[in-house]
Design an enzyme around this catalytic site. Structure first.
Site, mmCIF file in Angstrom:
data_model
loop_
_atom_site.group_PDB
_atom_site.id
_atom_site.type_symbol
_atom_site.label_atom_id
_atom_site.label_comp_id
_atom_site.label_asym_id
_atom_site.label_seq_id
_atom_site.Cartn_x
_atom_site.Cartn_y
_atom_site.Cartn_z
ATOM 1 N N HIS A 59 -75.404 12.482 82.335
ATOM 2 C CA HIS A 59 -75.419 10.895 81.703
ATOM 3 C C HIS A 59 -76.549 10.856 80.552
ATOM 4 C CE1 HIS A 59 -75.100 6.445 82.766
ATOM 5 N NE2 HIS A 59 -75.197 6.799 81.350
ATOM 6 N N ARG A 63 -75.444 9.647 70.880
ATOM 7 C CA ARG A 63 -75.299 8.942 69.378
ATOM 8 C C ARG A 63 -74.615 9.269 68.534
ATOM 9 N NH1 ARG A 63 -76.369 4.487 72.970
ATOM 10 N NH2 ARG A 63 -78.638 4.181 73.193
ATOM 11 N N ASP A 151 -68.660 3.886 79.973
ATOM 12 C CA ASP A 151 -70.344 3.602 80.170
ATOM 13 C C ASP A 151 -70.743 2.624 79.176
ATOM 14 O OD1 ASP A 151 -72.730 3.398 81.313
ATOM 15 O OD2 ASP A 151 -73.514 5.056 79.784
ATOM 16 N N HIS A 231 -76.088 5.309 87.387
ATOM 17 C CA HIS A 231 -77.334 4.550 87.604
ATOM 18 C C HIS A 231 -77.343 3.446 88.650
ATOM 19 C CE1 HIS A 231 -74.988 2.266 84.748
ATOM 20 N NE2 HIS A 231 -75.432 3.084 83.663
ATOM 21 N N ASN A 277 -79.999 -1.013 81.094
ATOM 22 C CA ASN A 277 -78.754 -1.688 81.878
ATOM 23 C C ASN A 277 -78.315 -0.527 82.708
ATOM 24 O OD1 ASN A 277 -76.661 -3.224 82.694
ATOM 25 N ND2 ASN A 277 -75.484 -3.329 80.831
ATOM 26 N N ASP A 304 -79.767 8.917 81.846
ATOM 27 C CA ASP A 304 -78.974 7.675 81.200
ATOM 28 C C ASP A 304 -80.075 7.679 79.714
ATOM 29 O OD1 ASP A 304 -77.631 5.671 80.088
ATOM 30 O OD2 ASP A 304 -78.435 4.062 81.440
ATOM 31 N N HIS A 308 -83.249 4.535 70.864
ATOM 32 C CA HIS A 308 -82.940 3.449 69.843
ATOM 33 C C HIS A 308 -84.140 3.434 68.938
ATOM 34 C CE1 HIS A 308 -79.848 1.412 72.044
ATOM 35 N NE2 HIS A 308 -80.421 1.578 73.154
ATOM 36 N N GLY A 323 -81.830 0.516 76.908
ATOM 37 C CA GLY A 323 -81.907 1.688 77.151
ATOM 38 C C GLY A 323 -83.187 2.563 77.046
HETATM 39 ZN ZN LIG Z 1 -74.540 2.420 81.887
HETATM 40 ZN ZN LIG Z 2 -75.439 5.234 79.989
#
Ligand SMILES: [Zn+2]
Ligand SMILES: [Zn+2]
Length: 431
Positions: A59, A63, A151, A231, A277, A304, A308, A323
């Site tokens: 996971h 980007r 996701d 998650h 999230n 995850d 950013h 995130g």
């Molecule tokens: Zn997610």
């Molecule tokens: Zn994710």
């Protein structure tokens, strides 16, 4: 290549012991104590270290394409290698979305040229993550996807999830779901509770996650197919999954390091760098996630990894995107938070970071079995280091772990018999 003097721990085969490992032509060929160095053979010293299968993260968000100011296949793969990960699975919320076979082909062509580790991708469940129409699962599987996921944009329509499970299941692939009923988000993605209240926010209750987890577990039961829950952050969700497994439902689940480490109180200290999230929850939820990992309810650990920019995260809690980056802190957090306190044994922890997640997406990875590709991670389980985001290989600096001292440091990462990370540096140039 001869990896010398380390403690080999391979949960998939049960092999453990003070052993050297020989690698030839990219594959693991031989184990033994004090193997003789062949003429011209390179050696990797691993004394005092654990020699594990290369870590597998199912996971991550790289980007790329479309959002490469946050991360790209090169920087993401470097971050993975630095964190000891040799295989990762990228999520579909890129621009464009991998909802057509040609986009998946393009991903794999570029991954082969640009990445220093093994990259895989999911296909999206629905076109453009819109939750309206299922993609062509068979065509996407042929192009190489290892599962299907929207996701970040949970599929709202249960009939679509049902059909997705039926179609993916017929192809032997999982549907990989982010569980969160967005209608229950009052203002932004923070946990509904005292921390949010003191920040003047309403947030979202764990119920938003629990409703979707229950729905997806029941749809997996109805269809007899495999759903993977991403998650998991809520105590109730852990219970729902535990009960479903007990009655034989084909459900697997993952938890992220932040969800077994931090509570929503971290929002007060780290602001948007503690916003993700699903959000950070209460101490009871953290305890339940840890218990779920310990008793096997939660099969795998996945980061995850969600980079950013500093500017994006500087917009304040309400507006900042969700995130945090995770690849370069995951192993240290697992060792510090789960292994050192005795919640997981070293073998259990490595299993949840290697062959178990690989199996969830049907990859023959995460093992040191002789004859398999030599994806190997050497780490020092006693070395203490401090998290310094400015040193990350990821483009992202968004972490709530800045300044934290972690035990367990990656020394060397080997992919297909080639050293790609050693002593703090990426070794191989982009190929
Ligand atoms: Zn997610
Ligand atoms: Zn994710």
């Amino acid at each position: 290549m001869l990896i010398q003097g380390g403690l080999v721990l391979d949960p998939a085969t049960g092999r453990q012991g003070q052993l050297d490992i020989r690698v030839k032509e990219g594959k693991i060929t031989e184990f033994g104590p004090n193997l003789a160095v062949s003429p011209g053979e390179t050696t990797v010293p691993a004394h005092g270290c654990i020699v594990a299968p290369g870590l597998v993260d199912i996971h991550v968000h790289f980007r790329d394409p479309g959002l490469t100011h946050k991360e790209d296949l090169i920087s993401g793969s470097h971050a993975a290698a630095a964190g000891g990960f040799t295989t990762v699975v990228c999520m579909a919320n890129t621009n464009p979305v991998p909802d057509l076979p040609e986009r998946v082909h393009e991903f794999y062509n570029r991954a082969a040229r640009e990445a220093v580790i093994n990259l895989y991708t999911v296909g999206s469940v629905t076109y453009n993550l819109e939750g309206k129409q299922l993609t062509d699962f068979a065509a996407l599987k042929k192009a190489g996807v290892v599962g299907f996921s929207d996701d970040g944009n949970p599929v709202d329509n249960p009939a679509l999830v049902r059909h997705a499970l039926e179609q993916a299941g017929a192809l032997g692939l999982p549907v990989i779901n982010h569980c969160g009923e967005l209608a229950l988000v009052a203002d932004t993605i923070v946990n509904e509770g005292p921390a949010a209240k003191s920040l003047g926010l309403k947030g979202m209750p764990t119920t938003a996650e629990d409703i979707h987890v229950a729905r997806d577990v029941h749809l997996a039961e109805l269809t007899g197919q495999h759903v993977h829950i991403q998650h998991v952050s809520s105590a109730t969700a852990v219970s729902i999954i535990r009960e479903a497994k007990a009655r034989g439902v084909k459900v697997t689940a993952e938890a992220g390091p932040h969800h077994f480490t931090l509570t929503d109180a971290a929002l007060l200290e780290y602001g948007p760098n503690a916003k993700m999230n699903p959000p950070l929850r209460t101490p009871a939820d953290v305890a339940a996630v840890r218990q779920g990992l310990a008793d096997g309810t939660l099969d795998a650990i996945a980061t995850d990894h969600a980079p950013h920019t500093v500017e994006e995260k500087a917009q304040g809690l309400l507006e900042a995107p969700c995130g945090i980056v995770g690849l370069e802190t995951a192993l240290g957090l697992v060792w510090t938070e789960l292994v050192k306190p005795g919640i997981l044994t070293p073998m259990q922890a490595i299993a949840k970071l290697t062959y178990i997640p690989a199996n969830i997406v049907g990859l023959n990875k995460g093992t040191l079995a002789p004859g398999t590709a030599a994806d190997i991670t050497v780490f020092d389980p006693t070395s203490v280091w401090e998290v310094q985001p400015e040193k990350f290989f990821s483009k992202g600096r968004n972490t709530p772990f800045t300044g934290r001292r972690l035990t367990g440091k990656v020394i060397c990462t080997i992919v297909g018999g080639r050293t790609v990370f050693q002593n703090g540096n990426i070794v191989s140039p982009v190929h």
